[in-house]
Write a protein that holds these residues in place. Structure first.
Motif, PDB file in Angstrom:
ATOM      1  N   GLN A 174       1.094  -1.377  -0.126  1.00 17.37           N
ATOM      2  CA  GLN A 174      -0.250   0.102   0.259  1.00 17.37           C
ATOM      3  C   GLN A 174       0.856   1.503  -0.115  1.00 17.37           C
ATOM      4  N   GLY A 175       0.651   2.168  -0.879  1.00 15.71           N
ATOM      5  CA  GLY A 175       1.140   3.662  -0.466  1.00 15.71           C
ATOM      6  C   GLY A 175       0.671   4.492  -1.739  1.00 15.71           C
ATOM      7  N   VAL A 176       1.795   5.245  -2.167  1.00 14.10           N
ATOM      8  CA  VAL A 176       1.358   6.198  -3.240  1.00 14.10           C
ATOM      9  C   VAL A 176       1.023   5.923  -4.518  1.00 14.10           C
ATOM     10  N   ALA A 177       0.049   6.326  -5.051  1.00 10.71           N
ATOM     11  CA  ALA A 177      -0.565   5.367  -5.674  1.00 10.71           C
ATOM     12  C   ALA A 177       0.362   5.161  -6.722  1.00 10.71           C
ATOM     13  N   LYS A 178       0.949   5.830  -7.620  1.00 13.33           N
ATOM     14  CA  LYS A 178       2.333   6.888  -8.739  1.00 13.33           C
ATOM     15  C   LYS A 178       2.742   6.545  -8.724  1.00 13.33           C
ATOM     16  N   LYS A 179       3.294   5.958  -7.300  1.00 12.76           N
ATOM     17  CA  LYS A 179       4.586   5.730  -7.564  1.00 12.76           C
ATOM     18  C   LYS A 179       4.044   4.003  -7.062  1.00 12.76           C
ATOM     19  N   LEU A 180       3.071   3.453  -6.765  1.00 11.68           N
ATOM     20  CA  LEU A 180       3.142   2.009  -7.032  1.00 11.68           C
ATOM     21  C   LEU A 180       2.489   1.533  -9.180  1.00 11.68           C
ATOM     22  N   ALA A 181       2.083   2.324  -9.338  1.00 10.59           N
ATOM     23  CA  ALA A 181       2.202   2.764 -10.736  1.00 10.59           C
ATOM     24  C   ALA A 181       2.867   2.368 -11.948  1.00 10.59           C
ATOM     25  N   LYS A 182       4.032   3.209 -10.602  1.00  8.73           N
ATOM     26  CA  LYS A 182       5.121   3.216 -11.683  1.00  8.73           C
ATOM     27  C   LYS A 182       6.216   1.747 -11.312  1.00  8.73           C
ATOM     28  N   GLU A 183       5.954   0.900 -10.292  1.00  9.92           N
ATOM     29  CA  GLU A 183       6.391   0.033 -10.308  1.00  9.92           C
ATOM     30  C   GLU A 183       5.362  -1.217 -10.461  1.00  9.92           C
ATOM     31  N   LYS A 184       4.048  -0.841 -10.742  1.00 13.16           N
ATOM     32  CA  LYS A 184       3.351  -2.530 -12.016  1.00 13.16           C
ATOM     33  C   LYS A 184       4.173  -2.160 -12.979  1.00 13.16           C
ATOM     34  N   GLU A 185       4.209  -0.894 -13.806  1.00 16.55           N
ATOM     35  CA  GLU A 185       4.762  -0.057 -14.844  1.00 16.55           C
ATOM     36  C   GLU A 185       6.514  -1.389 -15.554  1.00 16.55           C
ATOM     37  N   ASN A 186       6.659  -0.777 -14.405  1.00 14.34           N
ATOM     38  CA  ASN A 186       8.557  -1.462 -14.384  1.00 14.34           C
ATOM     39  C   ASN A 186       8.146  -3.230 -14.347  1.00 14.34           C
ATOM     40  N   LEU A 187       6.995  -3.859 -13.710  1.00 10.44           N
ATOM     41  CA  LEU A 187       7.314  -5.351 -13.168  1.00 10.44           C
ATOM     42  C   LEU A 187       6.493  -6.275 -14.424  1.00 10.44           C
ATOM     43  N   GLU A 188       5.928  -4.658 -15.448  1.00  7.90           N
ATOM     44  CA  GLU A 188       4.895  -4.934 -16.269  1.00  7.90           C
ATOM     45  C   GLU A 188       6.796  -5.326 -17.870  1.00  7.90           C
ATOM     46  N   LEU A 189       6.940  -4.295 -17.852  1.00  9.10           N
ATOM     47  CA  LEU A 189       8.420  -4.432 -18.387  1.00  9.10           C
ATOM     48  C   LEU A 189       9.060  -5.727 -18.655  1.00  9.10           C
TER      49      LEU A 189
END
Lengths: 95, 550
Positions: B266-281
């Protein structure tokens, strides 16, 4: 503004090549008769003269090697040259 | 036969002792602001009351445990924790009395800047303040906050100690300085008690005994493996704070057909969205390498949460420390193969100016807070002029553009040993914590990885040999890669990166002599780069011995 200090310490890592800069600086100091150590504008000037006690120690303890050079001398007070002083022999006082 | 005491009575007395000890610490704090005989007497007389309460709680707990009708396991666990916490509270109260006594030894330095113990008291009070709340609200986040007090107090103690050492050189009131160390030490020992208290609370809340050596390490483990597998098996909804400002917990996978736990962040949505994007990449680049993203949700006020696959296995750090040579060899091989493949596939020709100097500067304040003695002034020895650290950084900043990387590639962004997981069962490698992943200079990842080895505070010769050989092999791999892509300023740039990582790692290292060792090596590396100025950078040879310790 510079001031004087009676103590100077410096620690660093060097290699066989870069350490020569330090040894040369010391050698030059002995040749010119004055060694200047300075940090943060505080100076320590040493003027080696007369007899210098030189203590060289090298040791190996496992993989750790230590080489130390220690030089000690006394600074004469009042600028008198000991060469000009007669040698005095005084009787030892009893008691 | 003594009367049976209900658990509720023990709880009530427990709340009394917490508030009594809190009051003792508050009074001691007031005494340090304004010492008076009256306060001194008040503090020492209240100490008896704390001792009595402790005996009462112990007796009531033992009576309850001896109940012939039996007692549920959960209650045994709670009683056990309550007595442990009580014993530690009583020690804190004793230390408060000791602290008052120490003030009597101070003669000259009452108003000295060294006498600022307010941050210590604040920290102890935060710890005490969280005890009842952690228990009543079943909130393990608060329990972890109590554990963290220990590490914050250790840090404060280390800072005071360093200041006193400096002060000893010219301050004539040496007796007072020694007293200050004692005072700081008593406050630090309160931290030890708070750690015991926090651990006892976690035992109650989680039902597992967890030894928290270092909060940071715990976070690393959590971030790395989700949770210890034993804890991961139980349904677990507690929330931890993490370095990245996210809260993490491992929970049971909500889907009924699956029983494997997942990782919840759980955390700042923007940061987690970035993490999600990186994980998918990364999943596209190297399928199976990052954890799978099960769900991502954006909540209100910029909050978000993400459900990730729980990755089985252990970190490369565990492999090195525990001496699993076979696992280590396979993981090293997989790491090189993965990085080689990803870097080669993603490299784009472009000139990337390094910013290692900027990164050093941004960490200076934190490093000097921990190790004030690292701030160097210009030095001369005869004609030899040695610049201050900051002057050296200025010189490096000027030459940094000459060391531009010829290629950018997909980097992990925080490639330390704890972010690489090896699954021995499936012989798979995983990367976690990819939120900083970017298209950047691979020297970033290489230096972070190497120094995450070097800085391991383990001095057992066998482990150290393993660390040295892992670093040696990885460095060999990185140099080969750089050579193959024609990056001929790589070694000089890596020297800067390693200097950066060594320098900034000292801010977490409380062992002063090891921190100094890292700092000297950082300075040495940076000095070598400065000394090469004006020469052909492709001829720069990284001094490898800098990475070998001892």
């Amino acid at each position: 503004m510079s001031s004087t200090t009676n103590r100077f310490r410096h620690e660093s890592l060097q290699d066989c090549q870069s350490i020569m800069n330090y040894l040369t600086a010391l050698k030059d100091g002995f040749e010119s008769g004055a060694l200047l150590f300075s940090t943060d504008g505080r100076n320590l000037v040493l003027k080696p003269e007369g007899l210098i006690n030189l203590h060289v120690e090298a040791k190996r303890k496992g993989e750790e090697i230590k080489l130390s050079l220690k030089m000690r001398w006394n600074e004469k007070k009042g600028g008198e040259d000991p060469e000009d002083q007669p040698l005095l022999i005084e009787p030892i006082k009893a008691g | 036969m003594p009367a049976m005491h209900r658990l509720e009575e023990v709880r009530e007395n427990f709340r009394f002792i917490v508030s009594e000890v809190t009051a003792q610490v508050e009074l001691t704090r007031r005494f340090y602001d304004q010492p008076s005989r009256e306060l001194m007497e008040k503090i020492s007389s209240r100490d008896d009351y704390v001792d009595n309460l402790k005996s009462v709680i112990e007796e009531q707990s033992f009576d309850r445990l001896m109940d012939p009708r039996g007692i549920e396991r959960a209650k045994v666990v709670e009683l056990r924790a309550l007595t442990t916490i009580t014993a530690n509270l009583e020690r804190i109260a004793d230390f408060a009395v000791n602290l008052v006594g120490q003030m009597g030894h101070l003669i000259h330095l009452e108003s000295s800047r060294l006498m600022d113990f307010a941050p210590f008291f604040d920290e102890v009070l935060v710890g005490l303040d969280n005890i009842v709340a952690a228990l009543d609200q079943r909130n393990s986040n608060k329990a972890f906050r109590i554990c963290q007090c220990e590490f914050n107090l250790d840090k404060l103690h280390a800072q005071t100690f360093a200041k006193v050492l400096q002060e000893l050189e010219h301050n004539e009131h040496r007796g007072d300085l020694v007293t200050i160390v004692f005072i700081s030490h008593y406050l630090e020992r309160m931290g030890d008690c708070l750690l015991n208290i926090g651990e006892a609370l976690i035992f109650v809340l989680v039902g597992e005994k967890m030894k928290i050596r270092q909060y940071q390490a715990l976070n690393d483990t959590l971030a790395a493996s989700g949770l210890e597998s034993s804890v991961g098996q139980v349904e677990f909804e507690s929330i931890w704070g993490t370095r990245g400002g996210c809260r993490i917990a491992a929970v049971q996978d909500p889907r009924p057909e699956s029983s494997s736990p997942v990782l919840f962040k759980q955390g700042v949505a923007k940061k987690l969205a970035k993490e999600k994007e990186n994980l998918e990449l990364w999943e596209k680049l190297a399928p199976g390498l990052p954890p799978k993203v099960w769900a991502f949700q954006e909540g209100e006020e910029g909050e978000g949460s993400i459900l990730l696959e729980y990755l089985p296995g252990c970190t490369m750090q565990d492999l090195i420390i525990n001496g699993d040579d076979d696992g280590l060899a396979v993981s090293e091989h997989l790491l090189e193969a993965t990085l080689g493949k990803v870097w080669w596939a993603t490299k784009e020709a472009r000139s990337l100016r390094p910013d290692f100097v900027g990164q050093i500067r941004s960490r200076q304040e934190a490093v000097y807070r921990m190790h004030p003695e690292f701030q160097t002034k210009p030095v001369s020895i005869g004609k030899l002029r040695l610049p201050s650290f900051n002057d050296m950084l200025d010189a490096l900043e000027e030459l940094e553009p000459e060391l531009a990387a010829p290629y950018a590639m997909r980097t992990h962004g925080d490639l330390n040993l704890n972010n690489v997981i090896f699954d021995p069962a499936g012989q798979h490698l995983h990367f976690i914590d990819l939120h900083r992943s970017a298209v950047a200079d691979c020297a970033q990842d290489v230096s972070v990885f190497l120094i995450s080895n070097f800085r391991l505070p383990v001095f057992d010769p066998a482990v150290r040999r393993r660390i040295n050989s892992v670093m040696g092999r990885f460095l060999g791999f990185a140099l080969d890669f750089a050579h193959n892509i024609g990056d001929d300023v790589f070694q000089a740039r890596l020297a800067l990166g390693l200097g950066r990582s060594l320098f900034s790692s000292t801010r977490f290292e409380m062992n002063n002599s090891f921190a100094r060792e890292m700092h000297l090596r950082a300075v040495y590396l940076l000095e070598r780069v400065v000394a090469h100025r004006g020469k052909d950078w492709s001829q720069f040879k990284l001094p490898r011995q800098t990475l070998i310790y001892p």
